[in-house]
Design a protein around this motif. Structure first.
Motif, PDB file in Angstrom:
ATOM      1  N   ASN A  27      12.764 -18.891 -33.235  1.00  0.00           N
ATOM      2  CA  ASN A  27      11.308 -18.971 -33.157  1.00  0.00           C
ATOM      3  C   ASN A  27      10.708 -17.811 -32.383  1.00  0.00           C
ATOM      4  N   SER A  28       9.452 -17.527 -32.680  1.00  0.00           N
ATOM      5  CA  SER A  28       8.750 -16.399 -32.063  1.00  0.00           C
ATOM      6  C   SER A  28       7.285 -16.775 -31.871  1.00  0.00           C
ATOM      7  N   SER A  29       6.476 -15.794 -31.514  1.00  0.00           N
ATOM      8  CA  SER A  29       5.044 -16.038 -31.379  1.00  0.00           C
ATOM      9  C   SER A  29       4.370 -16.174 -32.739  1.00  0.00           C
ATOM     10  N   TYR A  30       5.101 -15.853 -33.801  1.00  0.00           N
ATOM     11  CA  TYR A  30       4.574 -16.015 -35.156  1.00  0.00           C
ATOM     12  C   TYR A  30       4.890 -17.422 -35.670  1.00  0.00           C
ATOM     13  N   ASP A  31       4.518 -17.693 -36.912  1.00  0.00           N
ATOM     14  CA  ASP A  31       4.804 -18.981 -37.535  1.00  0.00           C
ATOM     15  C   ASP A  31       6.176 -18.944 -38.213  1.00  0.00           C
ATOM     16  N   GLU A  32       6.995 -19.953 -37.923  1.00  0.00           N
ATOM     17  CA  GLU A  32       8.276 -20.136 -38.625  1.00  0.00           C
ATOM     18  C   GLU A  32       8.285 -21.537 -39.239  1.00  0.00           C
ATOM     19  N   TYR A  33       8.704 -21.638 -40.485  1.00  0.00           N
ATOM     20  CA  TYR A  33       8.700 -22.943 -41.150  1.00  0.00           C
ATOM     21  C   TYR A  33       9.624 -22.916 -42.361  1.00  0.00           C
ATOM     22  N   PHE A  34       9.717 -24.056 -43.060  1.00  0.00           N
ATOM     23  CA  PHE A  34      10.596 -24.265 -44.213  1.00  0.00           C
ATOM     24  C   PHE A  34      12.051 -23.889 -43.901  1.00  0.00           C
ATOM     25  N   PRO A  35      12.669 -24.561 -42.920  1.00  0.00           N
ATOM     26  CA  PRO A  35      14.073 -24.273 -42.607  1.00  0.00           C
ATOM     27  C   PRO A  35      15.034 -24.966 -43.562  1.00  0.00           C
ATOM     28  N   VAL A  36      16.100 -24.279 -43.955  1.00  0.00           N
ATOM     29  CA  VAL A  36      17.193 -24.883 -44.734  1.00  0.00           C
ATOM     30  C   VAL A  36      18.507 -24.306 -44.225  1.00  0.00           C
ATOM     31  N   ALA A  76      14.710 -22.665 -51.145  1.00  0.00           N
ATOM     32  CA  ALA A  76      15.848 -23.574 -51.130  1.00  0.00           C
ATOM     33  C   ALA A  76      17.098 -22.735 -51.351  1.00  0.00           C
ATOM     34  N   ILE A  77      18.224 -23.158 -50.777  1.00  0.00           N
ATOM     35  CA  ILE A  77      19.483 -22.461 -50.996  1.00  0.00           C
ATOM     36  C   ILE A  77      20.521 -23.454 -51.496  1.00  0.00           C
ATOM     37  N   THR A  78      21.444 -22.963 -52.285  1.00  0.00           N
ATOM     38  CA  THR A  78      22.566 -23.799 -52.688  1.00  0.00           C
ATOM     39  C   THR A  78      23.436 -24.068 -51.464  1.00  0.00           C
ATOM     40  N   ASN A 105       8.267 -22.347 -64.930  1.00  0.00           N
ATOM     41  CA  ASN A 105       6.985 -21.807 -64.497  1.00  0.00           C
ATOM     42  C   ASN A 105       5.969 -21.872 -65.631  1.00  0.00           C
ATOM     43  N   SER A 106       4.713 -21.920 -65.252  1.00  0.00           N
ATOM     44  CA  SER A 106       3.631 -22.020 -66.227  1.00  0.00           C
ATOM     45  C   SER A 106       2.438 -21.240 -65.688  1.00  0.00           C
ATOM     46  N   ASN A 107       1.288 -21.398 -66.336  1.00  0.00           N
ATOM     47  CA  ASN A 107       0.082 -20.739 -65.818  1.00  0.00           C
ATOM     48  C   ASN A 107      -0.546 -21.522 -64.671  1.00  0.00           C
ATOM     49  N   ALA A 108       0.122 -22.603 -64.240  1.00  0.00           N
ATOM     50  CA  ALA A 108      -0.335 -23.396 -63.095  1.00  0.00           C
ATOM     51  C   ALA A 108       0.378 -22.910 -61.830  1.00  0.00           C
ATOM     52  N   TRP A 109       0.451 -23.775 -60.828  1.00  0.00           N
ATOM     53  CA  TRP A 109       1.059 -23.483 -59.522  1.00  0.00           C
ATOM     54  C   TRP A 109       2.406 -24.196 -59.449  1.00  0.00           C
ATOM     55  N   GLU A 110       3.486 -23.429 -59.349  1.00  0.00           N
ATOM     56  CA  GLU A 110       4.825 -23.988 -59.152  1.00  0.00           C
ATOM     57  C   GLU A 110       5.377 -23.444 -57.845  1.00  0.00           C
ATOM     58  N   SER A 111       5.889 -24.356 -56.999  1.00  0.00           N
ATOM     59  CA  SER A 111       6.299 -23.917 -55.664  1.00  0.00           C
ATOM     60  C   SER A 111       7.270 -24.918 -55.060  1.00  0.00           C
ATOM     61  N   GLN A 112       7.797 -24.554 -53.881  1.00  0.00           N
ATOM     62  CA  GLN A 112       8.594 -25.436 -53.027  1.00  0.00           C
ATOM     63  C   GLN A 112       9.805 -26.022 -53.767  1.00  0.00           C
ATOM     64  N   PRO A 113      10.693 -25.154 -54.271  1.00  0.00           N
ATOM     65  CA  PRO A 113      11.854 -25.641 -55.017  1.00  0.00           C
ATOM     66  C   PRO A 113      12.899 -26.278 -54.109  1.00  0.00           C
ATOM     67  N   SER A 114      13.686 -27.168 -54.683  1.00  0.00           N
ATOM     68  CA  SER A 114      14.863 -27.737 -54.022  1.00  0.00           C
ATOM     69  C   SER A 114      15.929 -27.916 -55.089  1.00  0.00           C
ATOM     70  N   ILE A 115      17.131 -27.411 -54.845  1.00  0.00           N
ATOM     71  CA  ILE A 115      18.187 -27.418 -55.849  1.00  0.00           C
ATOM     72  C   ILE A 115      19.250 -28.457 -55.498  1.00  0.00           C
ATOM     73  N   SER A 116      19.689 -29.198 -56.503  1.00  0.00           N
ATOM     74  CA  SER A 116      20.721 -30.214 -56.282  1.00  0.00           C
ATOM     75  C   SER A 116      22.050 -29.554 -55.919  1.00  0.00           C
ATOM     76  N   ALA A 117      22.950 -30.331 -55.342  1.00  0.00           N
ATOM     77  CA  ALA A 117      24.225 -29.788 -54.865  1.00  0.00           C
ATOM     78  C   ALA A 117      25.052 -29.188 -55.988  1.00  0.00           C
ATOM     79  N   ASP A 118      24.947 -29.754 -57.196  1.00  0.00           N
ATOM     80  CA  ASP A 118      25.725 -29.212 -58.312  1.00  0.00           C
ATOM     81  C   ASP A 118      25.024 -28.051 -58.999  1.00  0.00           C
ATOM     82  N   GLY A 119      23.835 -27.689 -58.520  1.00  0.00           N
ATOM     83  CA  GLY A 119      23.105 -26.564 -59.093  1.00  0.00           C
ATOM     84  C   GLY A 119      22.512 -26.835 -60.462  1.00  0.00           C
ATOM     85  N   GLN A 120      22.507 -28.101 -60.896  1.00  0.00           N
ATOM     86  CA  GLN A 120      22.083 -28.427 -62.250  1.00  0.00           C
ATOM     87  C   GLN A 120      20.651 -28.946 -62.346  1.00  0.00           C
TER      88      GLN A 120
END
Length: 631
Positions: free
Chosen positions: A169-178, A229-231, A274-289
């Motif tokens: 952490n720092s004086s800046y913003d830190e978030y979305f830890p994985v 997100a990370i595998t 992805n589409s012409n809308a807003w797609e964000s905040q991915p999370s991947i299953s353990a098997d990557g499928q």
């Protein structure tokens, strides 16, 4: 989003209505200041307007329109307590001045967690006639939040957040830890001067090392990269980037693969994810499928919903909405699918909670459907926005970000022990390095882990030259590990976790042997009942791997051998081992393997590979092998 819209919907008309009626005071000087404040509001000079309204109230303390306008402005600026003072003043002077005051007051009291008074004022507002359906929906939802919160606070959950320290952490913003499955690496988003980039920290001797810039191939100075997100092995990163030239909508999901100590250039997942809308905040299953993400695309239940896309032979499939047991007419975001593949954490302002975004857990039922979610409770959730939760593979510790806990500045990353009732299924991991058996140098290979109960692939990866792999294993199941490489014999291992409640990790070195006469492989996923030689059904997966190996190496001839421990009658052991080897031999013949490439033999107890003095040693000696006869 819902709360902001409601504020604009209900309080801005109040400012307009004040221009269309006579005032509650005859003080012309106060009215003059109020008129100036209205002009400042029209020019969006809100601080100036607040100053002018304060002057009007100094001249006329009971000036209801001035109280209402300043309360609305303070509300927009999220100065909740100051706003509440003015709304309460209005009710004290004239309870019937404007019914919207009760909604605004109740909404603000939810923001400061004064749920009892909020409930009273919201119910008063709802008692008025001719409320529009949209306003009624907002109000009823807030009332449900109040009732839930009053009871939930009586039963607090254990919660002791620990700051990850100045290395992260720092004086800046830190978030979305994985974190990776072994908790050896942490990747998070850091925001510096409105630019979001990824940083990572390695755990050294149980402590997080100083965070460093993740990669110039992924981070960029002109675009925001975040919500990643990370595998479980840390080899792939899925992340959000907005407004890139390669994007399809306002924000899209990208993926990049690790390349040694660096990363390859990321690419857009494109349609249909992805589409012409807003797609964000991915999370991947353990098997990557399966990829989970949040989107406001068409076909959902509310503003932002949680969707999933499944990987097929043709690429990512058409996204599916997770349905009404997860999504609501409001917003659901920040999904995190735990490696157990049965527990989903996410944030929502639609399910009963503490007033804004709360964290929820939904478990997959026996029918495969997601069950209605459970609020993580107080004080994990508060009246502020709570989102962006992730867990380690063991499920006993969670990671999140907060700006309310007096950290190093802005949002900091914290960890806390997850209450037992909110944990996922027990998960452990296998971590290893594939090496050449003779030279002991790491080599690239293909790694597969299969659930023996249903033949489902839970992990598959083609390793780089460093030969490292890591995968998660859920308790209560039995798994087969197969590692192969052209020119080498394959490697077989079994992980039996049925009924297991331990958190033991499997750390292995895998020596792959070249295809050479005399070399052997223990087939650890061929199973027989005690003192029987009928091959069990789950053994067929391993034997298919052997058939594939023989097909890919047509000059290889092998011997199938059966072995026992030293318990019992030697003659019976010899016969049992012979019959077991013969059963495997006959199965291979039935699948088209030429007879001239196969022999079989039973060795009984004569060739132990471990001492017969322990149960583990005896278990190792009860085995089926194949040996290269010629190549």
């Amino acid at each position: 989003m819902k709360r902001l819209f409601a504020i604009l919907l209900l309080c801005v008309p109040m400012l307009m209505q004040a221009q269309e009626r006579s005032y509650s005071t005859a003080n012309k000087t106060a009215i003059k200041q109020y008129t100036r404040a209205r002009q400042s509001i029209d020019a969006q000079q809100y601080d100036e307007a607040i100053t002018q309204l304060k002057l009007a109230l100094e001249m006329e303390p009971n000036f209801l329109e001035a109280h209402n306008s300043i309360a609305d402005l303070l509300r927009l600026k999220k100065q909740y307590k100051a706003s509440i003072e003015h709304y309460l003043k209005i009710i004290a002077i004239n309870p019937q001045f404007n019914r919207a005051v009760y909604y605004n007051l109740g909404d603000e009291e939810v923001n400061i967690a004064d749920y009892t008074n909020a409930l009273t004022h919201l119910q008063t507002y709802l008692s008025y006639p001719a409320i529009t359906p949209e306003k009624r929906q907002y109000t009823e939802h807030l009332i449900a939040d109040c009732k839930f919160s009053i009871e939930a606070i009586k039963h607090p959950m254990p919660f002791k957040p620990i700051n990850l320290g100045p290395e992260v952490n720092s004086s800046y913003d830190e978030y979305f830890p994985v974190v990776t499955a072994d908790e050896g690496e942490l990747i998070f988003t850091r925001k510096i001067k409105n630019n979001e980039d990824f940083y990572h920290s390695a755990k050294v001797k149980g402590k997080w090392a100083g965070a460093t810039y993740l990669s110039e191939y992924i981070n960029s100075p002109q675009y925001n990269e975040g919500a990643q997100a990370i595998t479980q092995d840390g080899e792939y990163i899925f992340f959000t980037c907005c407004d890139r030239p390669s994007g399809l909508g306002s924000c899209d999901i990208y993926v990049a693969k690790k390349n040694g100590d660096s990363w390859d250039t990321p690419f857009n997942l494109n349609t249909p994810v992805n589409s012409n809308a807003w797609e964000s905040q991915p999370s991947i299953s353990a098997d990557g499928q399966t990829l989970y993400f949040s989107s406001n695309r068409k076909g959902g239940y509310g503003g932002y919903d949680i969707w999933k896309s499944t990987l097929t032979d043709k690429g990512w499939g058409t996204p599916e909405n997770l349905g009404p047991n997860v999504n609501t007419p409001f917003d659901e975001q920040s999904p995190f699918i735990h490696p157990d593949d049965n527990t989903l954490y996410f944030s929502s302002d639609g399910w009963p909670g503490f007033g804004n975004m709360d964290l929820f857990i939904s478990r997959r039922g026996t029918d495969g459907a997601w069950q209605k979610p459970l609020n993580l409770g107080y004080p994990i959730n508060t009246s502020a926005d709570d989102s962006g939760l992730s867990l380690n593979a063991n499920g006993n510790f969670a990671f999140f970000a907060s700006n309310n806990l007096k950290g190093y500045g802005g949002f900091d990353i914290y960890t806390f022990e997850m209450p037992v009732s909110l944990r996922p299924k027990l998960v452990t991991y296998v971590k290893g390095t594939v090496k050449d058996a003779k030279s002991q140098t790491p080599i690239a290979a293909t790694v597969e882990i299969i659930d023996l109960a249903n033949s489902r692939m839970v992990y598959q990866n083609t390793l780089n030259e460093q030969g490292h792999f890591m995968a998660t294993l859920t308790s209560g199941k039995n798994y087969m590990l197969n590692i192969s490489k052209q020119g080498y014999m394959f490697y077989s291992e079994n992980f039996s976790l049925a009924g297991d409640t331990s958190k033991k990790q499997f750390l292995i070195d895998v020596p792959l042997q070249v295809i050479e006469a005399g070399n052997k492989v223990v087939l650890k996923n061929i199973f027989f009942d005690t003192n029987k030689f009928d091959i069990k059904a789950e053994s067929k997966i391993e034997m298919q791997k052997l058939i594939i190996f023989l097909a890919e190496n047509p000059k290889v001839n092998i011997e199938i051998s059966g072995h026992t421990d030293n318990a019992g009658n030697d003659v019976l052991n010899q016969t049992l081992s012979q019959n077991r080897a013969k059963e495997v031999y006959q199965y291979l013949l039935s699948q088209g393997v030429p007879q001239n490439r196969l022999t079989y033999k039973g060795y009984g107890k004569s060739q132990p590979i471990a001492p017969n003095t322990t149960e583990d040693g005896r278990r190792q000696n009860r085995r089926t092998e194949f040996k290269i006869i010629s190549n």
